[in-house]
Design an enzyme around this catalytic site. Structure first.
Site, PDB file in Angstrom:
ATOM      1  N   SER A 141       0.853  -1.190   0.000  1.00 31.12           N
ATOM      2  CA  SER A 141       0.000   0.000   0.000  1.00 31.12           C
ATOM      3  C   SER A 141       0.881   1.230   0.000  1.00 31.12           C
ATOM      4  O   SER A 141       2.059   1.160   0.392  1.00 31.12           O
ATOM      5  CB  SER A 141      -0.880   0.000   1.260  1.00 31.12           C
ATOM      6  N   TYR A 154      -2.629   0.394  10.642  1.00 33.10           N
ATOM      7  CA  TYR A 154      -2.608  -0.159   9.287  1.00 33.10           C
ATOM      8  C   TYR A 154      -1.257   0.112   8.625  1.00 33.10           C
ATOM      9  O   TYR A 154      -0.626  -0.795   8.070  1.00 33.10           O
ATOM     10  CB  TYR A 154      -3.738   0.444   8.456  1.00 33.10           C
ATOM     11  N   LYS A 158       1.823  -2.380   7.218  1.00 33.93           N
ATOM     12  CA  LYS A 158       2.311  -2.354   5.839  1.00 33.93           C
ATOM     13  C   LYS A 158       3.797  -1.996   5.771  1.00 33.93           C
ATOM     14  O   LYS A 158       4.512  -2.484   4.891  1.00 33.93           O
ATOM     15  CB  LYS A 158       1.471  -1.368   5.010  1.00 33.93           C
ATOM     16  N   VAL A 187      -7.564   2.326  -4.238  1.00 32.97           N
ATOM     17  CA  VAL A 187      -8.112   1.460  -5.275  1.00 32.97           C
ATOM     18  C   VAL A 187      -9.614   1.314  -5.048  1.00 32.97           C
ATOM     19  O   VAL A 187     -10.083   1.245  -3.907  1.00 32.97           O
ATOM     20  CB  VAL A 187      -7.435   0.069  -5.254  1.00 32.97           C
ATOM     21  N   ASP A 188     -10.357   1.251  -6.128  1.00 27.86           N
ATOM     22  CA  ASP A 188     -11.816   1.129  -6.075  1.00 27.86           C
ATOM     23  C   ASP A 188     -12.204  -0.284  -5.654  1.00 27.86           C
ATOM     24  O   ASP A 188     -12.432  -1.166  -6.487  1.00 27.86           O
ATOM     25  CB  ASP A 188     -12.395   1.473  -7.453  1.00 27.86           C
ATOM     26  N   THR A 189     -12.263  -0.513  -4.355  1.00 25.14           N
ATOM     27  CA  THR A 189     -12.586  -1.817  -3.786  1.00 25.14           C
ATOM     28  C   THR A 189     -13.544  -1.646  -2.612  1.00 25.14           C
ATOM     29  O   THR A 189     -13.796  -0.534  -2.149  1.00 25.14           O
ATOM     30  CB  THR A 189     -11.321  -2.523  -3.268  1.00 25.14           C
TER      31      THR A 189
END
Length: 239
Positions: A141, A154, A158, A187-189
């Site tokens: 990321s 987070y 990473k 990201v589109d998730t």
């Protein structure tokens, strides 16, 4: 497991998002093992790929943080040409807001499970490495490079994943294994939807990278000629 004449790739987190996109872009070149927790979703992706082309596809429904279940699921795999770690979790919050359980959960999924799966699969990867080369790709990321306020636990996980990749790369180079860390921006998730909701914003997926764009970067790392080693790849949304 019986060897295939085509190279074999295992993708974690393959039921949706980046993992499913990676499976789609690799299917013309690799036979696939799709790893994830949701058997129904994995089967849907497998059915799609089997219908669309020549790839041999099987599913591996397992909880990656269950050490015994993971070891059992991976037993018997004697050669693996590519391992793509796409599974992960992302929970946001300031240091003040984040309890120990969240830190442990994020490190368990984003680092420890990755390390354990890799450890278990190293003999299979080394077998492919000695016969022509093998690859490990870590979907990291942008948070693995820069830590922002509210992203502490987070980002820390990473950063740790990045360190794991650096150490593994140095250790396994002599065994013919390349290790690539991919650092996408947003990201589109489904995970991104949760992030935007946490931030209190309105979701607009067109502002973010498509999962297919990240998958293309993974393919570039895997298909680079063996004299080239793409160690770290950073991809950001345009604009």
């Amino acid at each position: 497991m019986t060897a295939s004449p085509r190279p074999l790739a295992l993708i974690t987190g393959a039921s949706q998002g980046i993992g499913a996109a990676v499976a789609r872009v690799l299917a013309p070149r690799y036979d696939l093992i799709l790893g994830g927790r949701d058997e129904e979703r994995l089967s849907a992706v497998a059915d799609e790929l089997t219908t669309a082309g020549p790839a041999g596809v099987r599913t591996l429904a397992v909880e990656l943080t269950d050490d015994d279940a993971l070891a059992g699921a991976l037993a018997g795999l004697d050669r693996l040409d590519a391992l793509v770690h796409s599974a992960g979790t992302g929970e946001l919050g300031t240091v003040e807001e984040t309890p120990a359980a969240v830190w442990r959960r994020q490190f368990d999924v984003n680092v420890v499970a990755v390390a354990e799966a890799t450890r278990l699969l190293l003999p299979a990867l080394r077998a492919a490495g000695s016969a022509g080369g093998a690859d490990i790709v870590l979907i990291n990321s942008g948070a693995g490079i820069t830590a922002k306020p509210g992203w502490g636990s987070y980002a820390a996980s990473k950063f740790a994943l990045r360190a794991f990749g650096d150490a593994l790369r140095a250790e396994e180079a002599a065994n013919g294994i390349r290790v690539t860390s991919v650092h996408p921006g947003r990201v589109d998730t489904a995970m991104q939807r949760a992030v935007v909701a946490h931030e209190g914003g309105e979701y607009d997926g067109s502002r973010f990278l498509r999962p297919e764009s990240v998958a293309a970067v993974v393919l570039a790392a895997l298909t680079a000629s063996r004299d080239a080693h793409l160690t770290e790849l950073v991809v950001r949304p345009q604009g």
